[in-house]
Design an enzyme around this catalytic site. Structure first.
Site, PDB file in Angstrom:
ATOM      1  N   GLU A 262       0.818  -1.210   0.000  1.00 41.80           N
ATOM      2  CA  GLU A 262       0.000   0.000   0.000  1.00 41.80           C
ATOM      3  C   GLU A 262       0.852   1.261   0.000  1.00 41.80           C
ATOM      4  OE1 GLU A 262      -4.380   0.637   1.793  1.00 41.80           O
ATOM      5  OE2 GLU A 262      -2.809   0.444   3.317  1.00 41.80           O
ATOM      6  N   HIS A 288       8.814 -26.292   0.844  1.00 42.23           N
ATOM      7  CA  HIS A 288       8.295 -27.440   0.097  1.00 42.23           C
ATOM      8  C   HIS A 288       7.314 -27.021  -0.992  1.00 42.23           C
ATOM      9  CE1 HIS A 288      10.128 -30.273   2.973  1.00 42.23           C
ATOM     10  NE2 HIS A 288       9.898 -29.304   3.844  1.00 42.23           N
ATOM     11  N   LYS A 403     -13.213   2.050  -2.774  1.00 41.96           N
ATOM     12  CA  LYS A 403     -14.236   2.404  -1.790  1.00 41.96           C
ATOM     13  C   LYS A 403     -15.335   3.246  -2.437  1.00 41.96           C
ATOM     14  CE  LYS A 403     -11.019   2.406   2.136  1.00 41.96           C
ATOM     15  NZ  LYS A 403     -10.376   3.236   3.181  1.00 41.96           N
TER      16      LYS A 403
END
Length: 413
Positions: A262, A288, A403
């Site tokens: 951000e 792994h 938003k």
């Protein structure tokens, strides 16, 4: 203090020296001019700890529920997760995502009695946070007029959430206006719930303060060098991978991803998109899986290894030889602490042999001091890289656009 081992192939020529000097000067300017206030939080927030102890707020509740998302919860969650097995503390619960199944289960598991609900939102209008708060009020049938002592608010002064708290006489702590959510763990956002839970937040703050002071006295040049390498080579090494060798660091990893992504994923002054991608894994589990891509895939990543020198846990591998499994007996009797750290060393050595730029951070113990200094280190590193890119490290226009679109979608229906 934590130990930092930088092994990036960086030639400190006059160009790099000027780059580091200019970035350091930019952070000095930010601090002195109040562009961002996170540098001052370790000292300022000690007053919050003293107030909580003086008023015995840490004695009044059996558990704490934090209602917040992103920067309002990730830092606090990182510290709590790191220390949760080593400290006798009150449980912290985090209501972050508006997932109805998870919320329902949380409500059913968390009792209302002796529970403190802390609503955290810098703007005071975070849609997920306020929606979950409403759901908590409804589920627990909280009477705001009579049970307001069970609610606490952490937000900007004069935000809608602050005004709501004032109307109902709800306790409120302020977030400094010049401190963004992802840099706010050392403000009331983190210090209030962590102190009430019983963690040694003074030690946490003191270690962070020490890191900031040492940096501004030019005693932590390795941070400047790491930032310079990341900036100068980011188009070749487009991913910054964090391998943390401790389950306790899983939520720190998530905090790092938000802080880095951000803050640094922006458009520079010329409109060019910049920012190396943050990736975080847990060792040895992800040896792994993701490690294969690092070893034989594109050489477009830098790796940072974090390990804990002493887990203060003597659990060892039993001296048992099992049929057909004798090939694993070479670690019999070895403490798991050593096994995990030797795996970290072996993986780092193998990655370096492939020409991948690496660095390593060693935390001496699982403690408030270790995590406080580590978080301060990453905040400084993020600010330095942002200064080198010439971007605004502290805004998030891309997030704000989402938003706005969300609100529009609901308003149209």
């Amino acid at each position: 203090m934590n130990n930092y081992h930088l092994q990036y192939p960086l030639v400190i020529d006059s160009d790099i020296k000027n780059l580091m000097a200019n970035a350091f000067g930019a952070l000095v300017h930010e601090k002195e001019q109040g562009v961002t206030g996170y540098y001052n939080l370790p000292e300022e927030s000690q007053l919050i700890v003293e107030e909580i102890k003086k008023r015995e707020l840490d004695q009044k509740f059996d558990r704490v529920v934090i209602i917040g998302i992103g920067g309002s919860s990730l830092g606090t969650k990182a510290v709590d997760h790191f220390l949760r097995y080593k400290k006798n503390h009150k449980p912290l619960y985090f209501l972050e995502n508006p997932d109805p199944v998870a919320l329902r289960q949380s409500f059913e598991q968390i009792p209302k009695e002796n529970t403190l609900f802390i609503v955290v939102s810098k703007s005071g209008t975070t849609i997920e946070t306020i929606s979950i708060f409403k759901a908590a009020l409804a589920h627990y049938k909280i009477d705001l007029a009579k049970e307001n002592e069970q609610i606490m608010v952490i937000t900007d002064i004069d935000s809608p959430l602050h005004l709501f708290a004032q109307e109902f006489g709800i306790e409120s702590f302020a977030i400094p206006r010049n401190v963004g959510g992802r840099f706010s763990v050392m403000s009331a956002v983190g210090i209030v719930p962590l102190s009430i839970a019983g963690y040694d937040t003074l030690d946490f703050l003191e270690s962070a303060k020490g890191m900031f002071e040492c940096f501004f006295m030019l005693h932590e040049e390795h941070i400047l060098q790491k930032a310079a390498f990341i900036y100068k080579n980011w188009q070749q090494y487009r991913m910054n991978v964090l391998f943390s060798y401790a389950d306790e660091l899983e939520n720190f990893n998530k905090w790092y991803v938000q802080l880095w992504g951000e803050s640094l994923g922006k458009k520079d002054q010329n409109g060019n998109p910049v920012g190396p991608t943050p990736i975080a894994h847990i060792g040895s589990v992800d040896q792994h899986s993701f490690l294969q891509l690092v070893m034989e895939g594109p050489k477009d990543k830098t790796l940072t290894f974090i390990c804990v020198d002493d887990f203060e846990e003597d659990l060892a591998i039993p001296n048992i030889s099992l049929p057909h499994l004798a090939k694993t007996d070479f670690v019999n009797g070895v403490p798991f602490n050593r096994l995990l750290n030797e795996e970290c060393k072996a993986t780092m050595e193998s990655v370096k042999a492939q020409g991948v730029p690496t660095d390593k951070i060693v935390l001496p113990l699982i403690s408030e001091a270790s995590i406080g200094e580590l978080m301060a280190y990453y905040e400084l590193l993020t600010s330095l890289v942002g200064a080198m890119f010439g971007i605004n490290t502290y805004n998030q226009p891309g997030v704000e656009l989402g938003k706005q679109i969300l609100k529009t979608r609901f308003m149209q229906k």
